[in-house]
Design a protein around this motif. Structure first.
Motif, PDB file in Angstrom:
ATOM      1  N   UNK A  71       0.873  -1.169   0.000  1.00 15.73           N
ATOM      2  CA  UNK A  71       0.000   0.000   0.000  1.00 15.73           C
ATOM      3  C   UNK A  71       0.914   1.224   0.000  1.00 15.73           C
ATOM      4  N   UNK A  72       0.358   2.371  -0.365  1.00 21.14           N
ATOM      5  CA  UNK A  72       1.125   3.618  -0.391  1.00 21.14           C
ATOM      6  C   UNK A  72       0.457   4.620   0.532  1.00 21.14           C
ATOM      7  N   UNK A  73       1.255   5.227   1.392  1.00 19.93           N
ATOM      8  CA  UNK A  73       0.786   6.291   2.282  1.00 19.93           C
ATOM      9  C   UNK A  73       1.584   7.558   2.009  1.00 19.93           C
ATOM     10  N   UNK A  74       0.902   8.687   2.036  1.00 19.35           N
ATOM     11  CA  UNK A  74       1.574   9.986   2.079  1.00 19.35           C
ATOM     12  C   UNK A  74       1.124  10.647   3.371  1.00 19.35           C
ATOM     13  N   UNK A  75       2.070  10.915   4.262  1.00 14.96           N
ATOM     14  CA  UNK A  75       1.725  11.578   5.525  1.00 14.96           C
ATOM     15  C   UNK A  75       2.235  13.007   5.492  1.00 14.96           C
ATOM     16  N   UNK A  76       1.665  13.830   6.369  1.00 10.77           N
ATOM     17  CA  UNK A  76       2.204  15.175   6.499  1.00 10.77           C
ATOM     18  C   UNK A  76       3.411  15.142   7.431  1.00 10.77           C
ATOM     19  N   UNK A  77       3.945  16.306   7.754  1.00 13.92           N
ATOM     20  CA  UNK A  77       5.168  16.362   8.552  1.00 13.92           C
ATOM     21  C   UNK A  77       4.950  15.920   9.987  1.00 13.92           C
ATOM     22  N   UNK A  94      -4.228  -2.710  10.870  1.00 15.70           N
ATOM     23  CA  UNK A  94      -2.797  -2.450  11.071  1.00 15.70           C
ATOM     24  C   UNK A  94      -2.446  -0.970  11.063  1.00 15.70           C
ATOM     25  N   UNK A  95      -3.391  -0.124  10.706  1.00 17.37           N
ATOM     26  CA  UNK A  95      -3.107   1.311  10.669  1.00 17.37           C
ATOM     27  C   UNK A  95      -2.608   1.802   9.335  1.00 17.37           C
ATOM     28  N   UNK A  96      -2.578   0.935   8.337  1.00 15.83           N
ATOM     29  CA  UNK A  96      -2.165   1.356   7.000  1.00 15.83           C
ATOM     30  C   UNK A  96      -3.398   1.878   6.264  1.00 15.83           C
TER      31      UNK A  96
END
Length: 665
Positions: free
Chosen positions: A90-96, A116-118
């Protein structure tokens, strides 16, 4: 039992490593993170940490703050997902701060993502999740892989996660890009390629953000290779016309430091203002600005002042907003504005509009060809409004929508009492009404065959004979016809006159379908602004909604886009449109996207839905939320981060009926 033993071994490994730290490189980053988890955050490796999700309203705040980046990053995140999806990532983009503001993953595994939080809205900061790729990347400001037992929490030891930072043009952390999987080989070396892929994509996103942010500045691109400088653009330096440096990408900042040009602390306003491009390169500002004119390949070689290193440079110049419609050397004509507004930088549309500009005042008929909804009538109107006929009537006729029994009298008009039901004073036909202007015949392929003969005579003689009249009326008109059908095929079938085809097809203009256009973003913004003005509103289109609109294939073309935006404006709450305000077909079948509700995925919701077997986990979770809030739709909408109309739409789609509306047993 096996899971407990695995967790015990994991805890022992952490405690032993902290007792005698000896790791280097990436392993040292992991050990430093483990120590922070115990000493600073007070986390316990023996107590698995379940995922934490921020509430829907909080997620929207994080997405709002990352909105500019999300609009740029969308293409990179989707490209990365296409490369790794088949491998189970899976792909995640998080902020800072570690909040997942964008997520892509297989829908069939949604429950596992949530467990799992993904998933969207998950908090992967180190202080909450312990040692993990995202949180440790934020703290270390460096790319890394957190593989299996590298994770601090035993809850995550089955995961492999690889993350890379994305920095803004002044060196501040903007975001973290991560790919994660539940199943992977035991060896951490299996993730070596994953690390390089994520780093490469993060750099692409960072540089795309840089180029957009400083699009109004000259940008110098440097590389050690002449052949690759226009492709790699390794070092990016934005400057003012006087050569003052404004910003640089990560590689560019490293280059400046390497050449002993110290940079102020990240976050200072205009941090590079003290330096000029001449402080780095052995060249004058005029030489740098003249790079595009210097050689055929628009590349020039320079040496650096210090170290005398050879670099090849190319220049990205600020755009000069000029019309794409006139030909080479042509002056901008304000009368072309209606045509210019039809497109931005789509190559096919540029060619079409260039031809339209040349034809707009020519005395020939034009055939506009394109799928339903591509804007054929708008093209016809733009031709009329940019021509010398603009002050005369524009008369549009839909040949497919007009009843066959009325089309003849509507087109040609009639004299008083010329047939049963005729008006007592007669009627001026639409063709005569277009005298001096433009007659637009939409869906010409659906015109009845017998009327095609009469229309042919009108075009050939430039005169029209009303029903019941003995003398024809002279008309001066230009015909623009449009069709989505194959007229040559209709001719072969005997359903369309060949001679009429050649009368109408003095020139043809082809409109590409929306799915093939490169300027979808321009069209979305233009139509959205028009609708905003019509409603006298100031609603904003947020980046997550824009991403969904750009990803949708638009089978109904521009007409469908117009309807979707109109719907979103009519049903949204507040002053912004988010992805869940769009019609469901615009997001149906898409992967999870920015703005999807983490509330539907939040762990810890228990119970059963009477319709769960029909609608799956999403229906089950929505039903439980409704029950928990005693069917208060506003409370459910707040919890899930959705609008009330969206809740009602989902209830209707899933067949969820409130108790007070159910029929008696």
């Amino acid at each position: 039992m096996t899971a407990t033993l695995s967790q015990r071994q994991h805890i022992d490994t952490i405690l032993q490593s902290l007792a005698s730290p000896s790791a280097e490189g990436e392993a040292a980053m992991i050990e430093r993170s483990w120590r922070r988890c115990i000493d600073r955050y007070g986390l316990d490796p023996a107590r698995p940490t379940p995922p934490r999700y921020v509430p829907g309203a909080t997620l929207r705040e994080h997405q709002d703050q990352a909105d500019a980046l999300l609009q740029v990053a969308r293409a990179g995140v989707e490209q990365l997902y296409r490369q790794v999806a088949s491998l189970g990532y899976v792909v995640l983009l998080t902020d800072a701060r570690g909040i997942a503001v964008q997520f892509l993953g297989a829908k069939r595994d949604q429950r596992e993502h949530q467990r799992t939080g993904l998933y969207l809205g998950a908090d992967w900061s180190e202080s909450r999740a312990g040692t993990c790729a995202v949180g440790t990347c934020i703290h270390e400001r460096s790319a890394l892989t957190c593989h299996h037992s590298d994770h601090f929490s035993a809850h995550h030891i089955q995961l492999t996660c690889t993350a890379a930072p994305v920095f803004d043009p002044h060196g501040q952390l903007l975001a973290v890009l991560d790919i994660s999987a539940y199943h992977s080989p035991e060896s951490k070396h299996s993730q070596t390629f994953a690390l390089q892929l994520v780093k490469y994509t993060a750099k692409m996103i960072e540089d795309a953000y840089f180029l957009q942010r400083y699009a109004d500045h000259p940008i110098v691109c440097l590389d050690r290779s002449r052949e690759f400088v226009q492709i790699n653009r390794r070092y990016l330096l934005a400057m003012e016309p006087d050569g003052s440096l404004v910003a640089a990408n990560t590689a560019g900042r490293k280059l400046l430091r390497h050449h002993e040009l110290p940079l102020p602390e990240a976050g200072e306003a205009r941090p590079f203002r003290a330096w000029n491009i001449q402080d780095l390169l052995d060249a004058g500002v005029d030489e740098v600005l003249a790079i595009p004119q210097h050689s055929d390949d628009r590349v020039r070689a320079f040496r650096t002042h210090r170290h005398r290193e050879l670099h090849f440079a190319t220049l990205i110049e600020p755009p000069r907003r000029a019309s794409a419609v006139p030909g080479p050397g042509a002056r901008r004509d304000s009368s072309l504005a209606p045509l210019e507004a039809l497109a931005d930088d789509d190559p096919a549309m540029r060619d079409t509009l260039t031809r339209a500009a040349r034809l707009r005042n020519e005395p020939i008929n034009i055939l506009v060809i394109g799928e339903t909804g591509t804007g054929k009538e708008r093209m016809a109107r733009a031709l009329h409004e940019s021509s010398r006929r603009r002050d005369k009537p524009f008369v549009a006729i839909n040949c497919a929508a007009m009843p066959e029994s009325l089309i003849e009298s509507e087109l040609f008009g009639h004299e008083p009492g010329s047939f049963t039901g005729a008006r007592s004073k007669g009627m001026k036909g639409l063709i005569a009404q277009a005298d001096g202007g433009t007659l637009f015949l939409d869906e010409i392929g659906d015109m009845p065959l017998q009327l095609q003969t009469r229309l042919l005579r009108v075009l050939a003689e430039q005169e029209v004979l009303p029903i019941g009249a003995s003398r024809p009326i002279k008309v001066d008109l230009r015909v623009v016809a449009a069709t989505h059908r194959d007229l040559r095929g209709l001719i072969a079938e005997g359903r369309f006159r060949e001679d009429l085809f050649y009368r109408l097809n003095g020139a043809s203009l082809r409109l590409p379908p929306l799915r093939e256009r490169a300027d979808k973003g321009y069209l979305i913004r233009r139509i959205f602004d028009e609708l905003n003005q019509q409603r006298d509103a100031r609603v904003r289109l947020r980046g997550d909604a824009m991403s969904a609109l750009l990803a949708y294939p638009w089978p109904g073309n521009i007409r469908e886009l117009h309807n979707a935006l109109h719907y979103a404006l009519a049903t949204c709450e507040g002053d912004e449109i988010v992805v869940n305000d769009l019609p469901e077909e615009c997001t149906h079948g898409q992967l999870a996207h920015p703005g999807a509700s983490p509330g539907l995925a939040a762990p810890g919701i228990t119970g059963t839905s009477p319709a769960a077997t029909r609608g799956g986990p999403e229906q089950d979770l929505l039903h439980r939320s409704l029950c928990r809030h005693q069917w208060n739709i506003s409370a459910v909408a707040r919890e899930l981060g959705l609008s009330r109309p969206t809740i009602y739409r989902r209830m209707k789609r899933m067949g969820i009926v409130p108790p007070n509306q159910q029929p008696p047993q």
